[in-house]
Design an enzyme around this catalytic site. Structure first.
Site, short mmCIF file in Angstrom:
data_model
loop_
_atom_site.label_atom_id
_atom_site.label_comp_id
_atom_site.label_asym_id
_atom_site.label_seq_id
_atom_site.Cartn_x
_atom_site.Cartn_y
_atom_site.Cartn_z
N ASP A 134 -61.92 41.21 -38.64
CA ASP A 134 -61.65 40.31 -39.78
C ASP A 134 -61.30 38.89 -39.35
O ASP A 134 -61.39 37.96 -40.14
CB ASP A 134 -60.55 40.88 -40.69
CG ASP A 134 -59.18 40.91 -40.01
OD1 ASP A 134 -59.11 40.86 -38.76
OD2 ASP A 134 -58.16 40.99 -40.72
N ASN A 135 -60.88 38.72 -38.11
CA ASN A 135 -60.58 37.38 -37.57
C ASN A 135 -60.39 37.51 -36.07
O ASN A 135 -60.48 38.61 -35.51
CB ASN A 135 -59.34 36.75 -38.22
CG ASN A 135 -58.15 37.66 -38.32
OD1 ASN A 135 -57.74 38.07 -39.41
ND2 ASN A 135 -57.57 38.03 -37.18
N CYS B 194 -56.46 37.29 -42.52
CA CYS B 194 -56.83 38.54 -43.21
C CYS B 194 -57.40 38.37 -44.62
O CYS B 194 -58.54 38.73 -44.89
CB CYS B 194 -55.62 39.46 -43.27
SG CYS B 194 -54.88 39.81 -41.67
N ASP C 84 -58.88 45.07 -37.61
CA ASP C 84 -57.92 44.02 -37.94
C ASP C 84 -57.42 43.32 -36.67
O ASP C 84 -56.81 43.96 -35.81
CB ASP C 84 -56.73 44.65 -38.68
CG ASP C 84 -55.93 43.63 -39.45
OD1 ASP C 84 -56.06 42.43 -39.19
OD2 ASP C 84 -55.14 44.03 -40.34
N HIS D 140 -54.89 44.26 -48.92
CA HIS D 140 -54.45 42.88 -48.70
C HIS D 140 -55.17 41.86 -49.58
O HIS D 140 -55.44 40.73 -49.18
CB HIS D 140 -54.59 42.49 -47.22
CG HIS D 140 -53.61 41.42 -46.83
ND1 HIS D 140 -53.61 40.80 -45.60
CD2 HIS D 140 -52.60 40.83 -47.53
CE1 HIS D 140 -52.65 39.90 -45.54
NE2 HIS D 140 -52.01 39.91 -46.71
#
Length: 564
Positions: A295-296, A90, A52, A146
């Site tokens: 994720d980013n 996310c 993350d 999420h």
């Protein structure tokens, strides 16, 4: 009489004999079935690890000062994905991994799913674990969900996972597992299945706790049966928390945020090492595929770095969407290589389902491609373009217009698309500086030094880059190649025609954990869902009547004009 007795005797003997033959067959069948269960499956074990907020620079093999020996080794022995894209925040990345579909096709094209919103990954989407479960996989999720939880049907165990252990929200305390969304809206966020995991909580740091859970799953599962394990670590998202022993390694880093962040990455690296050892110890490794992905992009103000890429998490510059990613597997045909073909997070769905010997029906309407041959054999990627997103409700660019978009597209709208070497952005792409590591002061986050600030042209609402030649997005080519701009704008228009309405409902006060035993969790009840469906149908009928009336009025006016 003698004849009759003889016949009865023969009949009894035949029944007994047939009975024994039948029991013998049953035992034989059971044994065959047991042998069948003992046979190793041809379907590979799939372990997908999602970090993350790990920045592009925040791994050793990308030149970072952060030590990641496990990730470096696994990547060097596998295939590094060096043209790999995710979404800038996310929920969108997770939704695209789960469905193989772009945000514009699930209604999640704006922002994230917030804790207080009655929203979740739309239930009409068949998820990746559902597809894998259908072909015999045991499916387990550990970590951050999420993707919404306002009603029970949205929970991970209702979306294809046999088991779930982790958090439902986007962030929270690594030790207490509490999260405040706003003053008075605070609650506990650690789940086992569909219940709060009070008895599982021992105040353990989440990276260590999730790793222990994964190892226990591997220890208890039969490695001859196919396993899908989705491990979505909370790390290295803020808040910046880490066991003190990891901080000792980075005393030389003066910036406190960068130091804590580096320590968190090292803890994550150790965790991945423990999982890899467990795969070998319990007999999974030789028939496994391990995928690692962020994720980013990283958040520089929270210690992350995407240098030398432009921008950060939350933006459509390369720093927000170009990710750390690799595949490690004994099943790869070409190991120790780099895949430079275009790969996107939606591609994991069709790739993994195909590897699992599942089927991909046309009505899934996937946006992803099966990229296994590109990764494993070095063949060209079937993917030639990526719709990064079209967000119709994001803040509009003040100087955007249809004129700036050649009459094809309103450049006030935030959008980004990649076609071949070309990338086009419109609207407000987000924070766009080039930020080296340790740029932000530990004392005042507003203080920066030795970073390149962008001097904005007030009339700017469209950009074009050749990403292959200029991966750092330093030279805008929109004025030089108007025909390329027009071609990419037309592709945006085509995609936009397929978009579904944005799902971004208002805050629901019933979501307050204080109304739910102090826990973040589902708050909608089944009766309310039925009423909601009923209200929705009434609204649809009402709107339909209004549209029909308007249509009738237009026709009536047209008739009157023609008569006049």
């Amino acid at each position: 009489m003698l004849t009759f007795a003889l016949l009865v005797g023969l009949y009894v003997l035949s029944v007994v004999t047939c009975g024994y033959v039948s029991w013998g067959n049953q035992n034989s069948n059971l044994q065959n079935r047991e042998n069948e269960l003992d046979k190793p499956s041809s379907q590979p074990h799939i372990i997908f690890i999602l970090a993350d907020d790990q920045g592009f620079r925040d791994v050793g093999y990308h030149g970072s000062e952060i030590k990641t020996p496990t990730l470096d080794r696994l990547a060097s022995e596998g295939v590094k994905l060096e043209n790999y894209y995710v979404q800038p925040i996310c929920t969108p990345s997770r939704s695209q991994f789960m469905t193989g579909r772009y945000q514009i096709h699930t209604g999640l094209q704006h922002s994230i799913i917030r804790p207080t919103q009655p929203n979740c990954l739309p239930l009409d989407n068949v998820t990746l674990p559902q597809k894998l479960k259908a072909v015999g996989y045991s499916t387990h999720m550990v970590g951050k969900w999420h993707l919404g939880f306002y009603k029970r049907d949205c929970m991970p165990t209702q979306r294809g996972f046999d088991t779930f252990f982790g958090s439902l929200l986007g962030s929270g305390d690594y030790y207490s597992h509490y999260k405040c969304d706003s003053p008075g809206m605070c609650g506990y966020d650690l789940y086992e299945g569909e219940e709060a995991a009070w008895d599982q909580d021992r105040g353990m740091y989440s990276t260590l706790m999730y790793t222990q859970k994964v190892v226990s799953i591997l220890a208890s599962h039969n490695p001859r049966r196919p396993l899908f394990l989705y491990l979505a670590y909370q790390a290295v998202h803020s808040p910046l928390q880490v066991p003190s022993r990891y901080l000792e390694r980075y005393k030389s880093i003066p910036n406190l945020h960068r130091r804590k962040y580096a320590a968190m990455v090292s803890c994550l690296d150790d965790a991945v090492n423990n999982i890899t050892m467990a795969l070998k110890r319990y007999g999974y490794y030789d028939n496994s595929i391990l995928v690692y992905s962020s994720d980013n992009g990283g958040q520089p103000m929270a210690g992350g770095s995407n240098w030398p890429l432009r921008g950060s998490k939350g933006t459509y510059w390369e720093g927000g969407i170009r990710a750390v990613g690799f595949v490690h597997s004994p099943l790869l045909l070409r190991k120790g290589t780099r895949c430079r073909g275009l790969v996107h997070i939606t591609d994991w769905y069709p790739t993994l389902v195909t590897l699992a010997e599942g089927s991909l029906e046309e009505d899934l309407h996937l946006d992803g491609y099966d990229v296994w041959e590109a990764i494993s054999e070095g063949l060209p990627s079937p993917r030639q373009d990526i719709l990064h997103n079209i967000d119709p409700i994001y803040t509009k660019a003040k100087n955007g217009s249809w004129k700036a978009g050649h009459g094809i597209w309103n450049t006030a709208v935030q959008a980004a698309i990649r076609v071949g070497d070309w990338k086009l952005l419109t609207g407000v792409p987000g924070y766009s500086d080039w930020v080296p590591p340790q740029t932000f002061s530990s004392l005042l986050l507003t203080n920066r030094w030795h970073n390149e600030r962008v001097r904005w042209d007030r009339g700017k609402s469209i950009w074009l880059f050749n990403i292959t030649a200029d991966p750092y997005e330093r030279v805008d080519l929109s004025q030089r190649y108007p025909q390329v701009v027009k071609r990419l704008l037309l592709r945006l228009v085509q995609y936009n025609k397929t978009a579904v309405p944005v799902r971004y409902p208002a805050k629901d006060l019933r979501s307050n954990p204080q109304l739910n035993g102090g826990v973040w969790g589902p708050w909608y009840k089944e009766e309310e869902e039925e009423e909601e469906d009923s209200d929705s149908n009434l609204l649809t009928n009402h709107l339909g009547k209004r549209r029909r009336k308007k249509k009738w009025r237009r026709k009536y006016k047209q008739k009157r004009k023609s008569r006049d």
